[in-house]
Design an enzyme around this catalytic site. Structure first.
Site, PDB file in Angstrom:
ATOM      1  N   GLY A   9      13.695  -5.719   3.892  1.00 16.72           N
ATOM      2  CA  GLY A   9      12.276  -6.315   3.039  1.00 16.72           C
ATOM      3  C   GLY A   9      12.541  -7.537   1.993  1.00 16.72           C
ATOM      4  N   ALA A  10      13.434  -8.404   2.799  1.00 12.12           N
ATOM      5  CA  ALA A  10      14.162  -9.264   2.156  1.00 12.12           C
ATOM      6  C   ALA A  10      12.909 -10.644   2.924  1.00 12.12           C
ATOM      7  CB  ALA A  10      15.201  -9.845   3.045  1.00 12.12           C
ATOM      8  N   VAL A  60      11.378  -0.664   9.971  1.00 14.92           N
ATOM      9  CA  VAL A  60      12.641   0.640   8.805  1.00 14.92           C
ATOM     10  C   VAL A  60      12.061   1.877   9.651  1.00 14.92           C
ATOM     11  CG1 VAL A  60      13.763  -0.792   7.410  1.00 14.92           C
ATOM     12  CG2 VAL A  60      11.732   0.632   6.607  1.00 14.92           C
ATOM     13  N   SER A 138      11.068   4.164  -7.459  1.00  6.52           N
ATOM     14  CA  SER A 138       9.919   3.431  -8.359  1.00  6.52           C
ATOM     15  C   SER A 138       9.597   4.597  -9.996  1.00  6.52           C
ATOM     16  CB  SER A 138       8.989   3.693  -7.250  1.00  6.52           C
ATOM     17  OG  SER A 138       7.327   3.010  -8.275  1.00  6.52           O
ATOM     18  N   TYR A 151       2.977   7.991  -2.245  1.00  7.88           N
ATOM     19  CA  TYR A 151       4.025   6.577  -2.901  1.00  7.88           C
ATOM     20  C   TYR A 151       4.978   7.244  -3.487  1.00  7.88           C
ATOM     21  CZ  TYR A 151       5.738   2.609  -5.486  1.00  7.88           C
ATOM     22  OH  TYR A 151       6.771   1.558  -4.889  1.00  7.88           O
ATOM     23  N   ALA A 153       5.973  10.192  -3.878  1.00  6.49           N
ATOM     24  CA  ALA A 153       5.972  11.702  -2.725  1.00  6.49           C
ATOM     25  C   ALA A 153       7.662  10.956  -2.011  1.00  6.49           C
ATOM     26  CB  ALA A 153       5.374  12.099  -2.318  1.00  6.49           C
ATOM     27  N   LYS A 155       8.832   7.824  -2.626  1.00  7.17           N
ATOM     28  CA  LYS A 155       9.910   7.234  -3.909  1.00  7.17           C
ATOM     29  C   LYS A 155      11.386   8.402  -4.862  1.00  7.17           C
ATOM     30  CE  LYS A 155       8.955   2.764  -3.065  1.00  7.17           C
ATOM     31  NZ  LYS A 155      10.531   2.553  -2.192  1.00  7.17           N
TER      32      LYS A 155
END
Ligand SMILES: NC(=O)c1ccc[n+]([C@@H]2O[C@H](COP(=O)([O-])OP(=O)(O)OC[C@H]3O[C@@H](n4cnc5c(N)ncnc54)[C@H](O)[C@@H]3O)[C@@H](O)[C@H]2O)c1
Length: 247
Positions: A9-10, A60, A138, A151, A153, A155
């Protein structure tokens, strides 16, 4: 040679902030992202400033893509000993409206994608008898969040994965921790704001006990500490870098 740190995610936001911090820390840095042109530009900017960097386009959620990307950065920079998994997507949908496809994609990118990248990098760490893994989770997985069941779940899975691996890998010199942000001012947050899915960074910022939104540099500082000398006795921990939003 300096250690190789891979950051997913860079191309944007937190991942880009971590990549910049790792360059400042003196690592060789591999930037990975689904946004191929974006990650190339980010890497070129760092290279122009004198950093030893590589970049790779990766999804990914696609195991073959992950394997190919890690093979590429390994051949360009060497074995990967530090990994930060920041690639992620979010979505705001009421629970009954979450489609099978949306559920599957959120889990595939945020949770399975995190796992796949760890699996791809780990053999290098085990061979070295030393490794540092930091996942990005998160606050929504700690406190819950409306319209974010999928989302949150994903994380929550990242947090559990982090703890399981910390215990499994501790005796092999590999620490595994998770940084859990709340509100960070990034393109992800601004996109949700622009789409009307979220009330807005500048509206929420004053509600944060420390009085502002987080920055990618705030998250990167925690990653830097966890991967540096000071972090050597920390594993399996969730570090809430959230301005006091969740305690
Ligand atoms: N911004 C926040 O307030 C906040 C809060 C808590 C957690 N997070 C988490 O932090 C991480 C980074 O978020 P951000 O705010 O920097 O978002 P961002 O959108 O600015 O950056 C995320 C990056 O991940 C990449 N990405 C998305 N899907 C991918 C895939 N399948 N394969 C590879 N790369 C992919 C995107 O291209 C993008 O460059 C995410 O996991 C997010 O869930 C962010």
């Amino acid at each position: 040679m300096a250690r190789v740190a891979a950051v997913t995610g860079a191309a944007s936001g937190i991942g880009l902030g971590v990549a910049k911090q790792f360059v400042a820390d003196g690592y060789q840095v591999a930037l990975l992202d689904l946004d191929g042109p974006g990650v190339k530009v980010a890497a070129e900017e760092l290279r122009a400033a004198g950093a030893a960097v590589a970049s790779a386009e990766v999804d990914v959620a696609d195991r073959d893509s992950v394997r190919a990307a890690f093979d590429q950065i390994r051949s360009e920079l060497g074995p990967v000993e530090i990994l930060v998994t920041s690639a992620g997507i979010e979505n705001f949908t009421a629970v009954l409206d979450i489609t099978d496809e949306a559920w599957d994609r959120l889990l595939a990118v945020n949770l399975t994608g995190t796992f796949a990248c760890i699996q791809a990098a780990l053999p290098d760490m085990l061979a070295a008898g030393w490794g540092r893994i930091v996942t990005i989770s998160s606050q929504s997985a700690q406190s819950g969040a409306p319209s974010m069941a999928h989302y949150s779940a994903s994380k929550g899975g990242v947090i559990a994965l982090t703890k399981a691996l910390a215990v499994e890998l501790a005796r092999q010199g590999v620490t595994v921790n998770t940084v859990s942000p709340s509100l960070v001012d990034t393109p992800m947050a601004r996109k949700a704001e622009a789409a009307g899915e979220f009330i807005g960074v500048d509206v929420v910022a004053p509600m944060v006990p420390l009085g502002r939104a987080g920055t990618p540099a705030d998250i990167a500082a925690a990653c830097s500490y966890l991967c540096g000398e000071g972090g050597s006795y920390i594993t399996g921990q969730l570090i809430g870098v959230n301005g006091g939003m969740y305690i």
